[in-house]
Scaffold this motif. Structure first.
Motif, short mmCIF file in Angstrom:
data_model
loop_
_atom_site.label_atom_id
_atom_site.label_comp_id
_atom_site.label_asym_id
_atom_site.label_seq_id
_atom_site.Cartn_x
_atom_site.Cartn_y
_atom_site.Cartn_z
N GLU A 149 0.83 -1.22 0.00
CA GLU A 149 0.00 0.00 0.00
C GLU A 149 0.86 1.26 0.00
OE1 GLU A 149 -3.33 0.62 -0.20
OE2 GLU A 149 -3.64 -1.50 -0.58
N LEU A 150 1.93 1.25 0.81
CA LEU A 150 2.79 2.44 0.91
C LEU A 150 3.46 2.75 -0.43
CD1 LEU A 150 4.17 4.70 2.48
CD2 LEU A 150 5.87 3.03 3.29
N LEU A 151 3.94 1.72 -1.12
CA LEU A 151 4.62 1.94 -2.40
C LEU A 151 3.65 2.49 -3.44
CD1 LEU A 151 6.99 -1.17 -2.48
CD2 LEU A 151 7.65 1.20 -2.05
N LYS A 152 2.39 2.03 -3.41
CA LYS A 152 1.39 2.59 -4.34
C LYS A 152 1.08 4.04 -3.97
CE LYS A 152 -1.06 -1.76 -5.26
NZ LYS A 152 -2.25 -2.52 -4.80
N LEU A 153 0.96 4.29 -2.67
CA LEU A 153 0.64 5.64 -2.19
C LEU A 153 1.73 6.63 -2.62
CD1 LEU A 153 -0.45 6.41 1.49
CD2 LEU A 153 0.76 8.04 0.09
N LEU A 154 3.00 6.20 -2.53
CA LEU A 154 4.12 7.12 -2.77
C LEU A 154 4.16 7.69 -4.18
CD1 LEU A 154 6.96 5.40 -0.71
CD2 LEU A 154 6.11 7.72 -0.39
N VAL A 155 3.53 7.02 -5.15
CA VAL A 155 3.53 7.56 -6.51
C VAL A 155 2.16 8.14 -6.91
CG1 VAL A 155 5.47 6.22 -7.39
CG2 VAL A 155 3.18 5.23 -7.46
N ALA A 211 0.74 12.42 -3.19
CA ALA A 211 1.50 11.68 -2.18
C ALA A 211 2.14 12.61 -1.14
CB ALA A 211 2.59 10.84 -2.85
N VAL A 212 2.69 13.73 -1.60
CA VAL A 212 3.49 14.59 -0.69
C VAL A 212 2.65 15.15 0.46
CG1 VAL A 212 4.85 16.71 -0.55
CG2 VAL A 212 5.31 15.05 -2.37
N MET A 250 10.88 18.88 -11.91
CA MET A 250 11.72 19.82 -12.66
C MET A 250 12.59 19.09 -13.68
SD MET A 250 12.91 22.59 -9.79
CE MET A 250 14.17 23.31 -10.86
N ALA A 251 13.06 17.90 -13.33
CA ALA A 251 13.95 17.15 -14.22
C ALA A 251 13.17 16.33 -15.24
CB ALA A 251 14.85 16.22 -13.39
N GLY A 252 11.83 16.29 -15.09
CA GLY A 252 11.02 15.48 -16.01
C GLY A 252 11.24 13.99 -15.81
N VAL A 253 11.55 13.60 -14.57
CA VAL A 253 11.78 12.19 -14.25
C VAL A 253 10.52 11.64 -13.59
CG1 VAL A 253 13.14 10.60 -12.81
CG2 VAL A 253 14.28 12.49 -13.99
N MET A 254 10.08 10.46 -14.04
CA MET A 254 8.87 9.85 -13.47
C MET A 254 9.05 9.59 -11.98
SD MET A 254 6.35 9.27 -15.57
CE MET A 254 5.45 7.81 -14.99
N PRO A 255 8.02 9.86 -11.18
CA PRO A 255 8.09 9.49 -9.76
C PRO A 255 8.34 7.99 -9.62
CG PRO A 255 6.12 10.78 -10.19
CD PRO A 255 6.73 10.47 -11.52
N ASP A 256 9.09 7.61 -8.61
CA ASP A 256 9.39 6.19 -8.39
C ASP A 256 9.22 5.87 -6.91
OD1 ASP A 256 10.92 3.62 -9.50
OD2 ASP A 256 11.67 4.12 -7.51
N ALA A 257 8.52 4.77 -6.62
CA ALA A 257 8.15 4.46 -5.23
C ALA A 257 9.37 4.17 -4.36
CB ALA A 257 7.18 3.29 -5.21
N VAL A 258 10.33 3.40 -4.87
CA VAL A 258 11.50 3.03 -4.05
C VAL A 258 12.37 4.27 -3.80
CG1 VAL A 258 13.57 1.58 -3.92
CG2 VAL A 258 11.44 0.63 -4.80
N ARG A 285 11.33 7.32 -3.72
CA ARG A 285 10.61 8.18 -2.78
C ARG A 285 10.65 7.62 -1.35
NH1 ARG A 285 5.40 11.13 -5.57
NH2 ARG A 285 6.64 12.50 -6.90
N LEU A 286 10.63 6.30 -1.23
CA LEU A 286 10.78 5.70 0.10
C LEU A 286 12.16 6.03 0.67
CD1 LEU A 286 9.68 3.92 2.38
CD2 LEU A 286 10.51 1.92 1.13
N ALA A 287 13.18 6.02 -0.20
CA ALA A 287 14.54 6.36 0.25
C ALA A 287 14.59 7.79 0.78
CB ALA A 287 15.54 6.18 -0.90
N ALA A 288 13.83 8.69 0.16
CA ALA A 288 13.80 10.08 0.63
C ALA A 288 13.10 10.18 1.99
CB ALA A 288 13.08 10.96 -0.39
#
Length: 391
Positions: free
Chosen positions: A205-211, A215-216, A252-260, A262-265
């Motif tokens: 659930e958390l990994l789905k939520l993070l993207v 999410a923020v 800003m970088a045009g990089v797709m959000p990623d769950a892992v 974002r979890l690291a952050a």
């Protein structure tokens, strides 16, 4: 919301599917109806039917399709149609629940089936032939308002299945505008119930939520209300601030959000290893989670991408606040020289070859990956230095 009814959606315009649904006296239900009403792409198609699982199996077979008893204990059959599988589930009511598992009985009462679902927006049904919508608990209004609302008493619904705490926030991050205060209060009061769940279910659930789109702010809200305290106490306010900064950099970088990533952050660097293990992430995700926190290094972004791979470098650079511009569309080259070329220059086969190749590679990286002719010069130079040192 455009007043669209699901059968005008492309996925529902399948004659074989509509014919099968009619034979099964079935309605579309859940995510496919909800997402179609929002004009979003539909991933999975679910049908609900008052017929028993055995009857469903017989009718699917008679219709010329293969029935697979994927979850027959809970009344679910997968019908394999030529253009994709469809899940067919007999209407159910809960007999007993313990927060982790439900014992169900089958019913032919649509409202009883709707009443055991989690949120009003997930309890919408549509007639496959006419597109008529069936809404027993005000789900359409909640969907329009972007309000994730428990069906019935939130505390009772959480007691039935503790994972609904995580789902409440995940759905709010995906669909929500204003939070449902009674739902938030119930999740806050029962946050410790998450301890009874397997960590894998919480992680999923958390990994789905993070993207999810929001999410923020939703993670910040969860931290503020102590939702993670019992199961992932390492996630705190500074983590939600790091997540907010990362999300800005991704955008800003045009990089797709990623769950892992974002979890690291969200975690302090020293927590990556223990939390990855506790959440039983896959080995690949665990390694990535730990590697993401290793910093940007001091050799530059292309050197990092060469050593850590482009995906790993993007994680580390974004988490460190460094630019990913130089590596986004870059494929790291292979070192354009082999051990054989050193042997030809008189180097003895064995450990010396690998050692000198490493020295050449280090210089090659530092010089920004020059081509073959410069690498040949570097090889001549490094071999000559090695000879001179041995003389």
């Amino acid at each position: 919301m455009g007043g669209m009814t699901p059968p005008t959606a492309p996925w529902a315009d399948r004659p074989e599917l509509v014919a099968l649904a009619e034979r099964l006296e079935a309605r579309f239900v859940g995510g496919a109806v909800r997402d179609s009403l929002l004009g979003m792409p539909v991933a999975d198609i679910d049908l609900a039917t008052p017929l028993s699982p055995e009857t469903v199996i017989g009718l699917v077979r008679e219709s010329g399709f293969k029935p697979v008893p994927t979850g027959i204990a809970h009344g679910t059959i997968t019908a394999v149609l030529p253009d994709g599988p469809v899940e067919v589930t007999t209407l159910r009511r809960d007999v007993s629940t313990d927060g982790r598992h439900a014992v169900v009985a089958f019913t032919d009462d649509w409202r009883e089936d709707a009443a055991r679902r989690d949120f009003t927006m997930n309890a919408l049904y549509a007639d496959p032939a006419t597109g008529a919508l069936f809404d027993y608990f005000g789900g359409l209004e909640d969907l329009k308002a972007g309000r994730v609302r428990f069906i019935g008493d939130p505390l009772q619904r959480i007691a039935e299945d503790h994972l609904r705490i995580m789902r409440f926030f995940r759905f709010h991050a995906r669909f929500g505008h204003a939070i449902d205060e009674s739902g938030l209060a119930a999740c806050t009061a029962r946050a410790n119930d998450l301890m009874a769940l397997s960590r894998e279910r919480i992680a999923a659930e958390l990994l789905k939520l993070l993207v999810a789109p929001r999410a923020v702010p939703v993670i910040a809200l969860m931290v503020e209300h102590g939702i993670f305290r019992a199961v992932i106490p390492e996630i705190d306010a500074s983590g939600s601030e790091r997540l907010a900064r990362l999300a800005e950099r991704e955008a800003m970088a045009g990089v797709m959000p990623d769950a892992v990533r974002r979890l690291a952050a969200l975690l302090p660097p020293e927590a990556a290893e223990p939390v990855g293990a506790r959440l039983k992430l896959s080995n690949a995700d665990r390694k990535r989670l730990i590697a993401a926190t290793a910093g940007a290094g001091d050799e530059g972004s292309r050197a990092l991408a060469y050593r850590a791979g482009v995906a790993g470098a993007i994680d580390r650079l974004l988490l460190s606040g460094e630019s990913v511009e130089a590596i986004r569309d870059w494929t790291p080259p292979a070192l354009p020289i082999t051990g054989g070329a050193l042997v030809e220059r008189g180097v003895r086969k064995g450990p010396d070859v690998a050692r000198l190749l490493r020295q050449i590679e280090t210089r090659w990286i530092a010089e920004g990956f020059p081509g073959e002719s410069r690498v040949a010069e570097l090889a001549d130079l490094i071999v000559a230095q090695a000879d001179a040192a041995q003389a």
